[in-house]
Design a protein around this motif. Structure first.
Motif, short mmCIF file in Angstrom:
data_model
loop_
_atom_site.label_atom_id
_atom_site.label_comp_id
_atom_site.label_asym_id
_atom_site.label_seq_id
_atom_site.Cartn_x
_atom_site.Cartn_y
_atom_site.Cartn_z
N PRO A 182 67.72 77.72 24.11
CA PRO A 182 69.13 77.22 24.15
C PRO A 182 69.45 76.20 25.23
O PRO A 182 70.41 75.70 25.06
N ALA A 183 68.47 76.01 25.97
CA ALA A 183 68.82 75.20 27.11
C ALA A 183 68.43 73.59 26.88
O ALA A 183 67.26 73.51 26.43
N PRO A 184 69.34 72.71 26.81
CA PRO A 184 69.18 71.37 26.64
C PRO A 184 68.33 70.61 27.63
O PRO A 184 68.26 70.92 28.89
N PRO A 185 67.51 69.62 27.36
CA PRO A 185 66.89 68.79 28.78
C PRO A 185 68.12 68.23 29.47
O PRO A 185 69.30 67.74 28.77
N PRO A 186 68.07 68.21 30.59
CA PRO A 186 66.94 68.38 31.46
C PRO A 186 67.06 69.72 32.06
O PRO A 186 66.17 70.29 32.92
N MET A 187 67.76 70.51 31.52
CA MET A 187 67.72 72.10 32.01
C MET A 187 66.68 72.83 31.21
O MET A 187 66.41 73.78 32.07
N ARG A 188 66.27 72.45 30.25
CA ARG A 188 65.06 73.25 29.69
C ARG A 188 63.94 73.17 30.64
O ARG A 188 63.71 72.08 30.93
N VAL A 189 63.19 74.28 30.51
CA VAL A 189 61.94 74.35 31.43
C VAL A 189 60.73 73.78 30.49
O VAL A 189 60.56 74.49 29.36
N PRO A 190 60.04 72.92 30.85
CA PRO A 190 58.74 72.62 30.12
C PRO A 190 57.66 73.50 29.83
O PRO A 190 57.56 74.34 30.78
N THR A 191 57.25 73.71 28.66
CA THR A 191 56.19 74.70 28.56
C THR A 191 55.56 74.56 27.29
O THR A 191 55.70 73.49 26.38
N THR A 192 54.37 75.06 27.23
CA THR A 192 53.42 74.89 26.30
C THR A 192 53.44 75.68 24.99
O THR A 192 52.74 75.58 24.34
N ARG A 193 54.30 76.78 25.28
CA ARG A 193 54.45 78.00 24.25
C ARG A 193 55.18 77.40 23.02
O ARG A 193 55.80 76.48 23.04
N PRO A 194 54.94 77.87 21.89
CA PRO A 194 55.70 77.41 20.69
C PRO A 194 57.22 77.73 20.86
O PRO A 194 57.58 79.01 21.36
N GLY A 195 57.99 76.74 20.65
CA GLY A 195 59.39 76.88 20.71
C GLY A 195 60.21 76.32 19.93
O GLY A 195 59.75 75.23 19.29
N GLN A 196 61.31 76.75 19.75
CA GLN A 196 62.55 76.12 18.73
C GLN A 196 63.69 75.93 19.60
O GLN A 196 64.30 76.94 19.88
#
Length: 393
Positions: A182-196
């Protein structure tokens, strides 16, 4: 489709799951929410079917001395070099909650046969149960993914739990097959895991609208809160709420204090421009009327303020609160103060800047719009249905 949601024994962690549960039910799917017996009231009062399983664990006792400040990551979200958060060690409180829930969770899953499991990040029993049941799993974050700060050792933490069902730690997808973020950028943490991405819909439990909220405030309103976890873990004294309230009250504002009963009793006499809110007063009701919020940095509080476009001052005291403060600062929608810097004058002046028409207010409005632009829980339901139809490997 049958969806088994699961949360551990703390209500604020369940609150983040509730809007998705509503969306799934509204789409015609069967939803059950499994947790410890003490969670029946929060779950059922949200209109979802509670499944009490396992034993209750005393929250304060389980986490006594185990929730502490840890090194914060940089703003890109890289992992720190600090020690493993003691709450997540093999004998930590999080594992104790999982141990008390796991066997009954798997037994119920075998009887009910869910098509999909959904859990929040601190529930380690759920990913083990999903592996034992052979069903896809979804991890639903409450806010920025603070798991990047944890050096989880799967063998020592998950290994003994998985071994009960003939599995190894490698068989358990602790992050699920998909992460709802639920975190919008730039609050979202970059990740390589599948995300929605999914929109954060504020829910803070049952609520009553008091008469004083029927009309606008006469002057800028500032909310001061300490969330629910600090009091539940016996850490309320770390916040020095009385000092915080007095400092904010030096401004020409109305201060609304939203705290747990134990914290309220410790405030003593308060200035005339301070309103002690009667419980229950959910943050989602009061924050739309506020010019700023001063809070401890819990994910639910931080995301609720973000969703309403309210500038924030975070006063972190433990683990993920520091992380959330760093992520918030990256957005410009607020800031955080370390304990040694949060003296009365600095705290007052910082709040004074937040309530003005400065960059923090503009950034908070931008982040509110970014939250609203994310797919709603209802829009994510088809994604979960497609995942559930996948044949387990």
């Amino acid at each position: 489709m049958r969806i088994l949601m699961s949360t551990w024994g703390w209500r604020s962690h369940f609150y983040g799951l509730a809007p998705l549960g509503w969306a799934l039910q509204a789409a015609g799917h069967e939803v059950r929410v499994a947790s410890h017996p003490s969670m029946v009231a929060p779950i059922s009062s949200a209109g979802l079917a509670a499944v009490p399983l396992g034993e209750d664990i005393d929250f304060a006792e389980a986490f006594a001395g185990r929730i502490g400040a840890v090194a914060t990551p940089d703003r890109a979200g890289s992992a720190p070099t600090g020690a493993l958060e003691p709450a997540i060690t093999a004998d930590g409180g999080v594992v104790r909650f999982a141990d008390a829930l796991l066997d009954d969770l798997v037994a119920f899953g075998r009887a009910w046969s869910p098509d999909l499991m959904v859990w929040e990040p601190f529930n380690l029993a759920a990913p083990v149960a999903a592996a034992a049941l052979g069903v896809p799993g979804v991890r639903h974050l409450w806010g920025p993914d603070s798991s990047v700060t944890l050096r989880l050792d799967p063998e020592t933490v998950l290994g003994p739990l998985a071994a009960r069902f003939g599995l190894s730690a490698a068989d358990v997808a602790v992050h699920g097959d998909l992460t709802l973020d639920p975190a919008p950028p730039p609050m979202r943490v970059p990740t390589t895991r599948p995300g929605q991405p999914v929109r954060f819909v504020p829910y803070n439990g049952t609520a009553v609208v008091p008469p004083w909220l029927h009309r606008p405030a006469d002057r800028p309103r500032v909310c001061v809160t300490a969330g629910t976890m600090m009091a539940g873990a016996g850490l309320a004294d770390r916040l020095d709420l009385a000092r915080v309230v007095r400092s904010v009250a030096e401004l020409d504002v109305e201060v609304v204090v939203v705290v747990e009963p134990d914290q309220r009793r410790g405030l003593g006499a308060v200035p005339a421009n301070v309103r002690l809110a009667d419980a229950p007063l959910a943050l989602r009701l009061v924050l739309p009327t506020c010019a700023a919020i001063v809070q401890q940095g819990g994910a639910g509080t931080t995301m609720t303020a973000l969703a309403h476009g309210v500038p924030q001052l975070i006063l972190p005291r433990v683990s993920d609160q520091h992380f959330n403060g760093e992520r918030l600062a990256a957005t410009g929608a607020g800031t955080w103060l370390a304990p040694e810097r949060a003296d009365g004058d600095v705290l007052r002046d910082t709040v004074g800047e937040l309530i003005g028409d400065g960059p923090a207010r503009a950034a908070a409005a931008l982040m509110r719009d970014r939250v609203r632009a994310l797919p709603s829980p209802a829009a994510v339901v088809p994604v979960l249905a497609a995942l559930a139809r996948r044949t387990p490997t």
